[in-house]
Design a protein around this motif. Structure first.
Motif, PDB file in Angstrom:
ATOM      1  N   MET A 182     -15.865  12.829  25.904  1.00  8.56           N
ATOM      2  CA  MET A 182     -15.756  12.007  24.713  1.00  8.56           C
ATOM      3  C   MET A 182     -17.160  11.654  24.250  1.00  8.56           C
ATOM      4  O   MET A 182     -17.853  10.841  24.866  1.00  8.56           O
ATOM      5  CB  MET A 182     -14.959  10.733  25.023  1.00  8.56           C
ATOM      6  CG  MET A 182     -13.558  10.982  25.562  1.00  8.56           C
ATOM      7  SD  MET A 182     -12.517  11.957  24.441  1.00  8.56           S
ATOM      8  CE  MET A 182     -12.449  10.877  23.012  1.00  8.56           C
ATOM      9  N   ASN A 183     -17.585  12.286  23.176  1.00  5.86           N
ATOM     10  CA  ASN A 183     -18.918  12.049  22.633  1.00  5.86           C
ATOM     11  C   ASN A 183     -18.836  11.226  21.356  1.00  5.86           C
ATOM     12  O   ASN A 183     -17.956  11.462  20.522  1.00  5.86           O
ATOM     13  CB  ASN A 183     -19.612  13.380  22.327  1.00  5.86           C
ATOM     14  CG  ASN A 183     -20.247  13.993  23.557  1.00  5.86           C
ATOM     15  OD1 ASN A 183     -21.070  13.358  24.215  1.00  5.86           O
ATOM     16  ND2 ASN A 183     -19.874  15.225  23.876  1.00  5.86           N
TER      17      ASN A 183
ATOM     18  N   LYS B   5     -10.105   9.496  30.471  1.00  3.79           N
ATOM     19  CA  LYS B   5      -8.729   9.247  30.913  1.00  3.79           C
ATOM     20  C   LYS B   5      -7.927   8.517  29.840  1.00  3.79           C
ATOM     21  O   LYS B   5      -6.716   8.747  29.691  1.00  3.79           O
ATOM     22  CB  LYS B   5      -8.734   8.468  32.222  1.00  3.79           C
ATOM     23  CG  LYS B   5      -9.190   9.290  33.424  1.00  3.79           C
ATOM     24  CD  LYS B   5      -9.030   8.511  34.724  1.00  3.79           C
ATOM     25  CE  LYS B   5      -9.395   9.380  35.924  1.00  3.79           C
ATOM     26  NZ  LYS B   5      -9.234   8.663  37.208  1.00  3.79           N
ATOM     27  N   ALA B   6      -8.587   7.623  29.087  1.00  2.00           N
ATOM     28  CA  ALA B   6      -7.881   6.921  28.012  1.00  2.00           C
ATOM     29  C   ALA B   6      -7.439   7.906  26.936  1.00  2.00           C
ATOM     30  O   ALA B   6      -6.313   7.814  26.426  1.00  2.00           O
ATOM     31  CB  ALA B   6      -8.785   5.847  27.417  1.00  2.00           C
ATOM     32  N   TRP B   7      -8.323   8.862  26.589  1.00  2.00           N
ATOM     33  CA  TRP B   7      -7.935   9.843  25.573  1.00  2.00           C
ATOM     34  C   TRP B   7      -6.811  10.738  26.090  1.00  2.00           C
ATOM     35  O   TRP B   7      -5.868  11.055  25.346  1.00  2.00           O
ATOM     36  CB  TRP B   7      -9.139  10.702  25.180  1.00  2.00           C
ATOM     37  CG  TRP B   7      -8.794  11.670  24.091  1.00  2.00           C
ATOM     38  CD1 TRP B   7      -8.801  11.434  22.749  1.00  2.00           C
ATOM     39  CD2 TRP B   7      -8.337  13.019  24.256  1.00  2.00           C
ATOM     40  NE1 TRP B   7      -8.390  12.550  22.066  1.00  2.00           N
ATOM     41  CE2 TRP B   7      -8.090  13.537  22.965  1.00  2.00           C
ATOM     42  CE3 TRP B   7      -8.122  13.826  25.368  1.00  2.00           C
ATOM     43  CZ2 TRP B   7      -7.644  14.834  22.768  1.00  2.00           C
ATOM     44  CZ3 TRP B   7      -7.665  15.126  25.179  1.00  2.00           C
ATOM     45  CH2 TRP B   7      -7.437  15.624  23.881  1.00  2.00           C
TER      46      TRP B   7
ATOM     47  N   ALA C  98      -8.187  14.068  16.485  1.00  2.00           N
ATOM     48  CA  ALA C  98      -7.652  13.240  17.571  1.00  2.00           C
ATOM     49  C   ALA C  98      -8.769  12.384  18.167  1.00  2.00           C
ATOM     50  O   ALA C  98      -9.103  12.482  19.344  1.00  2.00           O
ATOM     51  CB  ALA C  98      -7.027  14.117  18.650  1.00  2.00           C
ATOM     52  N   PRO C  99      -9.374  11.514  17.341  1.00  2.00           N
ATOM     53  CA  PRO C  99     -10.479  10.689  17.844  1.00  2.00           C
ATOM     54  C   PRO C  99      -9.972   9.539  18.710  1.00  2.00           C
ATOM     55  O   PRO C  99      -8.777   9.231  18.748  1.00  2.00           O
ATOM     56  CB  PRO C  99     -11.112  10.156  16.555  1.00  2.00           C
ATOM     57  CG  PRO C  99      -9.956  10.046  15.610  1.00  2.00           C
ATOM     58  CD  PRO C  99      -9.074  11.229  15.928  1.00  2.00           C
TER      59      PRO C  99
ATOM     60  N   PRO D  17     -13.222  14.190  21.335  1.00  2.00           N
ATOM     61  CA  PRO D  17     -13.129  15.008  22.554  1.00  2.00           C
ATOM     62  C   PRO D  17     -13.719  16.389  22.279  1.00  2.00           C
ATOM     63  O   PRO D  17     -13.099  17.211  21.603  1.00  2.00           O
ATOM     64  CB  PRO D  17     -11.620  15.069  22.807  1.00  2.00           C
ATOM     65  CG  PRO D  17     -11.019  14.965  21.435  1.00  2.00           C
ATOM     66  CD  PRO D  17     -11.946  14.101  20.623  1.00  2.00           C
ATOM     67  N   THR D  18     -14.915  16.629  22.764  1.00  2.00           N
ATOM     68  CA  THR D  18     -15.644  17.829  22.353  1.00  2.00           C
ATOM     69  C   THR D  18     -16.022  18.703  23.539  1.00  2.00           C
ATOM     70  O   THR D  18     -16.193  18.237  24.670  1.00  2.00           O
ATOM     71  CB  THR D  18     -16.920  17.445  21.587  1.00  2.00           C
ATOM     72  OG1 THR D  18     -17.647  16.481  22.356  1.00  2.00           O
ATOM     73  CG2 THR D  18     -16.596  16.850  20.241  1.00  2.00           C
ATOM     74  N   ALA D  19     -16.185  19.996  23.237  1.00  2.00           N
ATOM     75  CA  ALA D  19     -16.616  20.981  24.233  1.00  2.00           C
ATOM     76  C   ALA D  19     -17.205  22.168  23.477  1.00  2.00           C
ATOM     77  O   ALA D  19     -17.062  22.288  22.249  1.00  2.00           O
ATOM     78  CB  ALA D  19     -15.443  21.428  25.104  1.00  2.00           C
ATOM     79  N   SER D  20     -17.862  23.044  24.201  1.00  2.00           N
ATOM     80  CA  SER D  20     -18.388  24.251  23.565  1.00  2.00           C
ATOM     81  C   SER D  20     -17.236  25.196  23.233  1.00  2.00           C
ATOM     82  O   SER D  20     -16.191  25.180  23.902  1.00  2.00           O
ATOM     83  CB  SER D  20     -19.373  24.946  24.503  1.00  2.00           C
ATOM     84  OG  SER D  20     -18.681  25.508  25.613  1.00  2.00           O
TER      85      SER D  20
END
Length: 297
Positions: A236-237, A200-202, A258-259, A164-167
């Protein structure tokens, strides 16, 4: 029922290119000859096979017969290999359902390992690629989980890890008070298409809740990474696609360690499995270079 191979080739070429003229050019005959072959084939099977239009598309019967023609081509290619007969490269064509993230991370490597095969890839969400096999519209597919489609052989490939990634700026703006049920319900996320349930699953794994955050539709694997880097949303990348941006500090996990791990399988129609053995071996080799081992291995 015996079907004329020239008529089958005409049908396949029309559906592949979307026009009678383009099919004629591929097969080095006149458009009139293509029309005559299709008419004869339709008379033979007693059904319309093509929706005439721009582009031309197959009726259900036409699509099924075109798949049969491709299957015959694969079996003939196998026979030629076994008998060491002369065969022009690229004569065998296979239709495969592949999730976009798989194509972006490792499937092209598998394709490069079977240069004597032509590919017709169907790109769909990973949770739905098996549906193409169930409908008999592809010969093989990369699927999620271990449930084998009836009539197919299934081989476990490994686990594709999503992060779960973001800047960093996005994290500081939307998650400065932590990644909680409240902040996740408000922070924009990225969604590949209407079938994509990874985000949504994460969220459900992390919070135990089924939330519906605001989202952007973005049907591109690399675009997902680029949009996250640009601060448009979190998503999710695949770790393999995000690792470079993470190493450069352009992306960071919104929650460390938390993958979301997705188990993948390669499924191939049992009748065609021997003919597709070189592709199966190529898929296994390419997957091993990117995927994590499945649980228990």
């Amino acid at each position: 029922m015996l079907l004329d191979p020239h008529q089958l080739a005409a049908l396949s070429a029309i559906l592949r290119h979307g026009s009678f003229d383009a099919a004629a050019a591929e097969l080095a005959v006149t458009p009139s000859a293509i029309s005559q072959r299709i008419k004869a084939l339709e008379d033979r099977v007693g059904a319309s096979l093509i929706h005439r239009g721009t582009p031309c598309t197959g009726t259900p019967a036409g699509q099924r017969i075109a798949r049969y023609a491709e299957d015959v081509g694969l079996l003939e290619a196998q026979l030629a290999r076994e008998l060491t007969l002369a065969q022009e490269p690229g004569s065998a064509r296979v239709r495969v359902a592949v999730p976009a993230d798989i194509l972006a991370t490792w499937f092209i490597d598998a394709m490069a390992r079977v240069p004597d095969m032509l590919f017709d890839l169907v790109i769909d969400d990973q949770d739905h690629s098996a549906d193409w096999l169930r409908r008999g519209e592809v010969s093989a597919a990369v699927t999620v989980g271990g449930q084998t489609v009836s009539g197919c052989d299934a081989i476990e490939l490994g686990v594709l890890r999503y992060l779960p990634t973001a800047s960093p700026k996005f994290v500081n703006t939307w998650f400065k008070n932590g990644v909680t049920e409240e902040t996740l319900s408000k922070a924009p996320c990225l969604v590949f298409n209407r079938k994509d349930g990874l985000q949504k699953a994460w969220i459900a794994n992390h919070t135990g809740k089924h939330l519906s955050p605001p989202f952007h539709f973005l049907p591109s694997s690399q675009g997902f990474v680029d949009a996250a880097v640009a601060g448009i949303g979190w998503g999710m990348n695949p770790a393999a696609l995000a690792q470079d941006a993470m190493a450069r500090g352009l992306l960071s996990p919104i929650v460390p360690d938390a993958p979301l791990d997705i188990a993948l399988s390669w499924q191939v129609g049992r009748v065609l499995a021997p003919a597709l053995k070189p592709l199966t071996q190529a898929v296994q080799h390419a997957a091993q270079r990117v995927l994590l081992p499945s649980q228990g291995k």
